[in-house]
Write an enzyme that holds these catalytic residues in place. Structure first.
Site, PDB file in Angstrom:
ATOM      1  N   GLU B 112      53.927   8.119  39.000  1.00 46.86           N
ATOM      2  CA  GLU B 112      52.665   7.814  38.330  1.00 46.86           C
ATOM      3  C   GLU B 112      52.539   6.328  38.066  1.00 46.86           C
ATOM      4  O   GLU B 112      51.453   5.763  38.153  1.00 46.86           O
ATOM      5  CB  GLU B 112      52.547   8.600  37.025  1.00 46.86           C
ATOM      6  CG  GLU B 112      52.393  10.096  37.217  1.00 46.86           C
ATOM      7  CD  GLU B 112      53.651  10.795  37.692  1.00 46.86           C
ATOM      8  OE1 GLU B 112      54.755  10.228  37.516  1.00 46.86           O
ATOM      9  OE2 GLU B 112      53.553  11.903  38.244  1.00 46.86           O
ATOM     10  N   HIS B 182      51.769  20.804  29.974  1.00 49.66           N
ATOM     11  CA  HIS B 182      50.619  21.060  30.843  1.00 49.66           C
ATOM     12  C   HIS B 182      49.398  21.383  29.977  1.00 49.66           C
ATOM     13  O   HIS B 182      48.544  22.152  30.377  1.00 49.66           O
ATOM     14  CB  HIS B 182      50.897  22.213  31.807  1.00 49.66           C
ATOM     15  CG  HIS B 182      52.019  21.947  32.760  1.00 49.66           C
ATOM     16  ND1 HIS B 182      53.330  22.188  32.440  1.00 49.66           N
ATOM     17  CD2 HIS B 182      52.026  21.451  34.020  1.00 49.66           C
ATOM     18  CE1 HIS B 182      54.095  21.856  33.465  1.00 49.66           C
ATOM     19  NE2 HIS B 182      53.339  21.412  34.432  1.00 49.66           N
TER      20      HIS B 182
HETATM   21  C1  LIG Z   1      56.002  13.045  35.943  1.00 42.85           C
HETATM   22  C2  LIG Z   1      55.522  14.245  36.679  1.00 42.85           C
HETATM   23  N1  LIG Z   1      54.620  14.098  37.660  1.00 42.85           N
HETATM   24  C3  LIG Z   1      54.164  15.165  38.328  1.00 42.85           C
HETATM   25  C4  LIG Z   1      54.611  16.416  38.024  1.00 42.85           C
HETATM   26  C5  LIG Z   1      54.072  17.635  38.759  1.00 42.85           C
HETATM   27  N2  LIG Z   1      55.104  18.205  39.621  1.00 42.85           N
HETATM   28  C6  LIG Z   1      55.881  19.206  39.192  1.00 42.85           C
HETATM   29  S1  LIG Z   1      57.060  19.596  40.294  1.00 42.85           S
HETATM   30  C7  LIG Z   1      56.529  18.442  41.397  1.00 42.85           C
HETATM   31  C8  LIG Z   1      57.243  18.268  42.696  1.00 42.85           C
HETATM   32  C9  LIG Z   1      58.691  17.955  42.517  1.00 42.85           C
HETATM   33  O1  LIG Z   1      59.351  17.970  43.733  1.00 42.85           O
HETATM   34  P1  LIG Z   1      60.916  17.789  43.860  1.00 42.85           P
HETATM   35  O2  LIG Z   1      61.394  16.775  42.890  1.00 42.85           O
HETATM   36  O3  LIG Z   1      61.235  17.553  45.278  1.00 42.85           O
HETATM   37  O4  LIG Z   1      61.532  19.179  43.370  1.00 42.85           O
HETATM   38  P2  LIG Z   1      61.380  20.617  44.033  1.00 42.85           P
HETATM   39  O5  LIG Z   1      60.160  21.231  43.426  1.00 42.85           O
HETATM   40  O6  LIG Z   1      61.281  20.442  45.488  1.00 42.85           O
HETATM   41  O7  LIG Z   1      62.581  21.379  43.614  1.00 42.85           O
HETATM   42  C10 LIG Z   1      55.424  17.772  40.882  1.00 42.85           C
HETATM   43  C11 LIG Z   1      54.674  16.735  41.599  1.00 42.85           C
HETATM   44  C12 LIG Z   1      55.551  16.530  36.981  1.00 42.85           C
HETATM   45  N3  LIG Z   1      56.036  17.713  36.605  1.00 42.85           N
HETATM   46  N4  LIG Z   1      55.992  15.442  36.332  1.00 42.85           N
END
Ligand SMILES: Cc1ncc(C[n+]2csc(CCOP(=O)(O)OP(=O)(O)O)c2C)c(N)n1
Ligand SMILES: [Mg+2]
Lengths: 485, 378
Positions: B112, B182
């Site tokens: 972000e 959320h």
């Molecule tokens: C600071 C923040 N930005 C965006 C999100 C929304 N979000 C939740 S999970 C995710 C993807 C995370 O991907 P990764 O770190 O590869 O983990 P995976 O889900 O593949 O296990 C996003 C964008 C969040 N939870 N926190």
């Protein structure tokens, strides 16, 4: 002369840098060897001795740099001496950078790709001979492997049921570990039970390994009153102090610097434990990741970073997330050691994590371990991954890279036995879910508890205003006199 | 401009504002004995409504529609953020990449602060970045870029550089199951930051009009979208180019007894409370939607409270230091002699969003009615 004093002289009188350069390069090695020497002298590092050692090391800015004989790494020392003989001036930002007249980019693509360590191939065949495996220091005992396998099966069963429970509206949210069971359970098995774990959110397998029960999981997902956070957090945001599992936050990557701070605390306490920090390859794009890596390296913290590189961050594929060789390659940039393994090979994960853990504990420095895997399920119950990846792709990985199947073949467990185990787990999870659903919820006026250690006056006032409101509403005849807020 | 004005005056004719939610506005046409309110566009010539001018949309489609118009009418507009390429986790950018190409509509890595900082750089080079932060709760990793950089870019350079044209969109607020991370409403932090504009629409029509206007503003805008309404709110939304000016509140329901002030998803709650207070107690509430919190339309609120003598401000965000405090402070200064009772606030409590207690936590219509009664019997 202290090394700090030499630093000063080096900056002002470049030609004297040699002694300093040597000192700086070797300071850690010296510290380390001195540390381990003292530790072995005391028979394995009693905490009092270690604390005293650190106290002495930190207090003694004036202490002498040890003699050359006490220093290891003779290659560096000789490079340093040669440079000194040439009377070169070297700058503090990169003391060991040699000079060259050849202008050449350090090409990213020329850096060798880090190989992924594995012990089992896709078919579940052990790639080592029995003798080689036996000789491997951290190869898991047969009993451990069986337990890893059964935990992976249980995790898989629980995930399937709780995922379906969300679809039926019985819980509000869920995230599965499909196809990542080996990465999570294998690493959990290789950690010590009291290593501090900082998880992202897809690591419920660690808790399962540590004895968190199906009932505990279901209670949290249903928001039961007797679950530690009493239903205040979304499902899957587990946390258990007695299991050294810090409570999950949805905000990505925030746990990574926490793990580093916790590791520093363990080091200060001279505790023979490490901090282990899980995160996804997506989260590794956050600023907090970079800050944490740099802190861990410069402050020399005993933390093991465990990256689950599963190819996706929601819809964003790894190819749009970073341009380097995965996450492991970044470690070198921070001056940190790295390891990469096949995250769907439970044996490899176990050996890699155990070896890394030992190294972290022994050197009191961080290691970054990347587990290559695949997110088999949708991102969460809020996601429909068919919008951004093909079912063929998912099927391909589930068919050829299923970590449970791989371990099953290796252990020569027959499908019938697994089916029975699954049925057994299924019943237990469903029972637990039913019980959790029937459990009482926390009374609403208790929701103010835990905002602070002690309820401050303004929250007492707000709680009283809610109470008064509910009483007024209850006293009124319908229609708005319902018990609703 | 004529299209714009026509469309807005069109949608101000209540019948087209049918939403999926109980938008009481529909059931409460203005009583004939009240003076008519200052129209949003006094100069707009009302045109006869025709269905070809509007389209049925829910809120996420209206947001998409605003970005589509922006991308179409200005080559300097770019749309990006996490998971934006496939349409966004709330489907707000659906189809935009296919229509405008991967260089104008794209995924960013997951950061972000990266998104906000990158947007600042673009805006400083006269682009109009429309950046999505996946949830308002995840604005905080970008906080420094927003507060110290985006907001101060103009002032620190003496107006040479600025971040006008930058819009940071984020879904905010309670949805029933969002828990701590959320559900948050972070507007107060940004309202405390000079140099930003803060905008929160209440329905599909205002979402489209305000977003398009925000993209065309000469100052950076924090645009918070009530995610509970993304699908739930449906309305006839003007097609094509259509904007709603920032800094102007709207009186949605005129009333004599008490003024209810809110914004975003809370407006629905206030309208519901107003309707029931009328039915059950015969209390005549006036409801004002602020729409823009910074700079906010003090005039409309003050004019109303001088008439009604009573005011309740309501938002989901925690009460302490919330925007309600600002409104209350202005009212006591501007309307002191007209007030029949203290200004009251019906807001979230000073605590993280408690998942299982969401119904008790939020400033529900029940709580608003309760406070209306207390105010009337003061
Ligand atoms: C600071 C923040 N930005 C965006 C999100 C929304 N979000 C939740 S999970 C995710 C993807 C995370 O991907 P990764 O770190 O590869 O983990 P995976 O889900 O593949 O296990 C996003 C964008 C969040 N939870 N926190
Ligand atoms: Mg991932």
């Amino acid at each position: 002369m202290s090394w700090r004093a030499r630093l000063g002289r080096c900056i002002y009188r470049g030609w004297e840098w040699g002694a300093f350069g040597g000192a700086v390069t070797e300071r850690k090695t010296w510290a380390q060897s001195r540390f381990s020497r003292e530790r072995s002298a005391r028979g394995g590092g009693k905490s009092v001795g270690r604390q005293r050692w650190w106290a002495r090391r930190w207090a003694s800015e004036a202490s002498e740099v040890p003699s050359a004989a006490a220093l290891a790494a003779p290659a560096t020392t000789s490079a340093v001496q040669e440079a000194a003989a040439r009377r070169e001036v070297h700058f503090p930002g990169a003391l060991l950078a040699p000079y060259t007249c050849r202008l050449a980019f350090e090409e990213a693509t020329a850096v060798p790709i880090i190989p992924a360590y594995r012990l089992l191939d896709e078919q579940g065949t052990l790639l080592l001979s029995a003798a080689e495996a036996a000789a491997l220091q951290h190869f898991p005992a047969a009993e451990t492997v069986r337990r890893m396998y059964s935990t992976m099966v249980s995790l898989n069963v629980m995930d399937a049921i709780l995922y379906a429970a969300q679809r039926q509206g019985r819980i509000s949210f869920y995230m599965t570990t499909f196809c990542e069971e080996a990465a999570v359970v294998g690493s959990a098995a290789a950690l010590h039970h009291d290593d501090e774990v900082f998880a992202q959110y897809r690591e419920q397998g660690v808790l399962l390994w540590r004895g968190y029960t199906f009932q505990d999981f279901c209670d949290q997902c249903c928001g039961a009153r007797d679950e530690p956070a009493r239903g205040h957090q979304m499902p899957i945001h587990y946390g258990r102090r007695d299991m050294h599992f810090h409570t999950v936050s949805s905000t990505l990557a925030t746990q990574i610097p926490h793990a580093v701070g916790a590791a520093y605390a363990l080091k200060m306490d001279a505790a023979p434990r490490i901090a282990a920090c899980y995160f996804g390859e997506g989260a590794a794009s956050e600023g907090d990741f970079h800050a944490a890596m740099n802190f861990a390296a410069t402050l020399e913290c005993p933390v093991l970073f465990l990256c689950r590189n599963n190819g996706y961050a929601i819809s964003t594929p790894a190819s749009e997330q970073f341009r380097g060789d995965g996450i492991a390659r970044r470690a070198a940039g921070y001056g940190m050691d790295a390891l990469r393994c096949d995250g769907n090979d439970a044996l490899a994960v176990y050996v890699a994590v155990r070896t890394a853990r030992e190294r972290v504990l022994r050197t009191q420095r961080p290691v970054l371990l990347e587990m290559l895997t695949y997110r088999g399920g949708h991102h969460s119950t809020s996601d429909d991954s068919s919008r951004y990846r093909s079912t063929e792709e998912i099927e391909f990985f589930m068919q050829h890279a299923d970590p449970v199947a791989r371990l099953r073949t290796y252990l020569a467990v027959d499908m019938q036995a697994e089916r029975q185990a699954r049925e057994h787990d299924r019943e237990r999870v469903l029972e637990a879910l039913g019980r959790a659903e029937a459990k009482p919820r926390e009374p609403p006026l208790d929701m103010f508890t835990d905002v602070y250690a002690q309820l401050p006056p303004h929250l007492i006032r707000q709680r009283e205003s809610l109470r008064a409101h509910l009483e007024r509403m209850a006293a009124r005849p319908s229609p708005s006199g319902t018990a609703e807020p | 401009m004529t299209t714009l004005h026509r469309a807005w005056s069109l949608c101000r004719r209540a019948p087209n504002l049918a939403t999926g939610m109980p938008l009481t506005l529909l059931r409460h046409p203005r009583p004939p004995d009240l003076p008519s309110r200052r129209p949003l566009h006094a100069e707009a010539a009302p045109m006869s409504p025709s269905s070809s001018d509007t389209e049925r949309m829910n809120l996420f489609m209206a947001v998409q529609s605003a970005m589509a118009v922006a991308l179409e009418t200005d080559p300097k507009v770019l749309v990006f953020g996490e998971d934006v390429a496939f349409g966004g986790v709330f489907r707000c950018t659906m189809g935009l990449r296919e229509r405008f190409g991967p260089h104008r509509v794209f995924n960013t890595p997951l950061s972000e602060q990266g998104i906000a900082g990158f947007a600042a750089g673009l805006a400083a080079m006269s682009y109009r970045p429309v950046a999505e932060i996946q949830f308002a709760d995840y604005m905080y990793p970008a906080f420094d870029q927003v507060v110290n950089e985006i907001a101060k870019y103009r002032y620190r350079s003496g107006g040479q550089f600025h971040c006008g044209g930058l819009v940071l969109r984020a879904p905010y607020g309670a949805v029933g199951h969002g828990g701590h991370y959320h559900s948050q409403s972070p507007e107060a932090y940004f309202v405390h930051t000079a140099g930003l504009k803060v905008v929160i629409p209440r329905d599909p029509v205002t979402a489209k009009g305000l977003l398009l206007q925000s993209i065309r503003e000469d100052d950076p805008v924090i645009f918070l979208e009530p995610k509970v309404l993304y699908r739930a709110a449906v309305a006839q939304v003007p097609r094509g180019d259509f904007t709603v000016p920032l800094g102007e509140a709207q009186v949605l329901r005129p009333g004599r007894d008490i003024t209810l002030v809110g914004y975003g998803a809370q407006v629905q709650v206030l309208l519901e409370a107003a309707q029931r207070a009328h039915q059950e107690d015969g209390i005549d509430c006036e409801v004002i939607d602020l729409m823009t919190l910074l700079p906010w339309d003090e005039r409309t609120v003050v004019e109303s409270v001088r008439r009604t003598g009573r005011c309740i401000v309501s938002h989901e965000a925690p009460v302490t230091g919330g925007f309600g405090a600002e409104v209350a402070a202005r009212i006591q200064q501007e309307c002191f002699l007209s007030l029949e009772c203290p200004v009251r606030r019906v807001c979230g409590y000073d605590m993280p969003f408690p998942l299982v207690h969401e119904k008790m936590y939020v400033p529900s219509a029940h709580k608003v009615i309760d406070e209306v009664r207390l105010a009337m019997n003061y």
